[in-house]
Scaffold this motif. Structure first.
Motif, PDB file in Angstrom:
ATOM      1  N   ASP A   1      -0.930 -11.080   2.219  1.00  0.00           N
ATOM      2  CA  ASP A   1       0.046 -10.327   3.007  1.00  0.00           C
ATOM      3  C   ASP A   1      -0.127  -8.845   2.732  1.00  0.00           C
ATOM      4  O   ASP A   1      -0.538  -8.444   1.639  1.00  0.00           O
ATOM      5  CB  ASP A   1       1.474 -10.735   2.635  1.00  0.00           C
ATOM      6  N   ASP A   2       0.187  -8.022   3.722  1.00  0.00           N
ATOM      7  CA  ASP A   2       0.109  -6.583   3.529  1.00  0.00           C
ATOM      8  C   ASP A   2       1.360  -6.112   2.782  1.00  0.00           C
ATOM      9  O   ASP A   2       2.406  -6.754   2.830  1.00  0.00           O
ATOM     10  CB  ASP A   2       0.015  -5.871   4.877  1.00  0.00           C
ATOM     11  N   VAL A   3       1.236  -4.996   2.108  1.00  0.00           N
ATOM     12  CA  VAL A   3       2.351  -4.451   1.336  1.00  0.00           C
ATOM     13  C   VAL A   3       2.588  -3.009   1.771  1.00  0.00           C
ATOM     14  O   VAL A   3       1.853  -2.111   1.382  1.00  0.00           O
ATOM     15  CB  VAL A   3       2.039  -4.472  -0.176  1.00  0.00           C
ATOM     16  N   TYR A   4       3.600  -2.796   2.592  1.00  0.00           N
ATOM     17  CA  TYR A   4       3.962  -1.437   2.975  1.00  0.00           C
ATOM     18  C   TYR A   4       4.914  -0.887   1.931  1.00  0.00           C
ATOM     19  O   TYR A   4       5.967  -1.450   1.677  1.00  0.00           O
ATOM     20  CB  TYR A   4       4.634  -1.429   4.349  1.00  0.00           C
TER      21      TYR A   4
ATOM     22  N   MET B   1       0.841  -1.190   0.000  1.00  0.00           N
ATOM     23  CA  MET B   1       0.000   0.000   0.000  1.00  0.00           C
ATOM     24  C   MET B   1       0.868   1.228   0.000  1.00  0.00           C
ATOM     25  O   MET B   1       2.060   1.155   0.239  1.00  0.00           O
ATOM     26  CB  MET B   1      -0.936  -0.051   1.217  1.00  0.00           C
ATOM     27  N   ASP B   2       0.284   2.367  -0.249  1.00  0.00           N
ATOM     28  CA  ASP B   2       1.077   3.585  -0.374  1.00  0.00           C
ATOM     29  C   ASP B   2       1.575   4.113   0.955  1.00  0.00           C
ATOM     30  O   ASP B   2       2.522   4.849   1.027  1.00  0.00           O
ATOM     31  CB  ASP B   2       0.248   4.673  -1.063  1.00  0.00           C
ATOM     32  N   SER B   3       0.931   3.767   2.050  1.00  0.00           N
ATOM     33  CA  SER B   3       1.403   4.237   3.357  1.00  0.00           C
ATOM     34  C   SER B   3       0.934   3.284   4.425  1.00  0.00           C
ATOM     35  O   SER B   3       0.010   2.509   4.235  1.00  0.00           O
ATOM     36  CB  SER B   3       0.866   5.645   3.647  1.00  0.00           C
ATOM     37  N   ASN B   4       1.570   3.332   5.567  1.00  0.00           N
ATOM     38  CA  ASN B   4       1.215   2.455   6.672  1.00  0.00           C
ATOM     39  C   ASN B   4      -0.035   3.004   7.344  1.00  0.00           C
ATOM     40  O   ASN B   4      -0.020   4.104   7.881  1.00  0.00           O
ATOM     41  CB  ASN B   4       2.380   2.419   7.661  1.00  0.00           C
TER      42      ASN B   4
END
Length: 272
Positions: free
Chosen positions: A96-99, A1-4
């Motif tokens: 999974d999340d994408v930072y 994602m673009d930001s946490n």
């Protein structure tokens, strides 16, 4: 994602699921995308848009995407963890999340670096090779689907594999190569460095005549590395051709007369 993410949604959550937040900029044609914590670990959730839930055609579509993507395993493609009911959202594909930042965002903000270009020339090509090897149907490659992780900057391709074919056609392979050329071109435009070799590669990927593009990912990879096909194979082929020609000549009427055939006639003449 673009930001946490840090904002917590007012959406109902249990102890298992917390901090569920909608990410509108990540929404897809048929899906809404969320981030959330599952037992304290950040993940991403993908679920059907509310107006599509309960329609058999779309319920089957999300199930099919889960089945296709669940067994994929590649370091530069986002992997799926599960498919389960999430409070307030319904059935979700869990990944999974994408930072990090999408290539699209890096281009908008003028933050494309030489490292990004290097990874587009290697890691993205590796991901495309895996996609084609596994005959995965996927959305066209574009900068919004390419993420560079926050800490180490690894490339991750998202939204890959909504179906699987028995094989891919030359047209499928050529379209992947064309879209790769588009991505490489906009990234090179954003960085401003000339990169004449990479420009040449991108131009060939974008050739309107499909037959003049790279025929496959292996050819594209060699071109990006500025290498010709391995000379050892050329040497082996040359040697085999030479040996075949020699054998044909030795078995032809034009071969030289063996010495063993000449000696008896010489002895006969001496005796006479």
């Amino acid at each position: 994602m673009d930001s946490n993410p840090s904002n917590t949604s007012s959406m109902p959550a249990t102890e298992k699921w917390t901090e569920i937040e909608h990410l509108p900029e990540w929404d897809e044609e048929f899906y809404h995308v969320y981030t959330a914590k599952k037992f304290g670990k950040w993940l991403m959730l993908k679920t059907l848009r509310p107006e599509l839930k309960g329609i058999p055609e779309y319920d089957q579509m999300i199930e099919k995407e889960f089945e296709v993507r669940y067994n994929l395993a590649h370091p530069h493609i986002i992997m799926i963890n599960d498919f389960e009911e999430v409070p307030g959202l319904g059935m979700c594909i869990i990944t999974d999340d994408v930072y990090g930042d999408s290539l699209a965002k890096l281009i908008r903000e003028g933050k494309v670096t030489e490292d990004h270009i290097h990874k587009l020339s290697h890691q993205l090509v590796d991901a495309l090779d895996y996609i084609q090897t596994n005959h995965l149907e996927h959305h066209p490659l574009d900068p919004s689907r390419i993420i560079f992780t926050e800490n180490v900057g690894n490339l991750k391709l998202i939204d890959v594999g909504f179906d699987q074919k028995s094989h891919i056609t030359p047209k499928d392979a050529s379209e992947d190569i064309e879209n790769y050329g588009k991505v490489l071109t906009v990234a090179l435009d954003a960085i401003g460095t000339p990169h004449p070799h990479l420009r040449k590669v991108a131009e060939r990927c974008l050739n309107p005549d499909q037959s003049r593009r790279y025929r496959d990912i292996s050819s594209l990879r060699l071109a990006l590395a500025d290498r010709k096909p391995n000379t050892i194979y050329i040497a082996i082929i040359t040697f085999l051709v030479a040996m075949i020609a020699l054998l044909l000549w030795l078995n032809s009427p034009y071969r030289p007369t063996p010495l063993s055939d000449i000696e008896p006639s010489i002895k006969t003449e001496s005796t006479d």
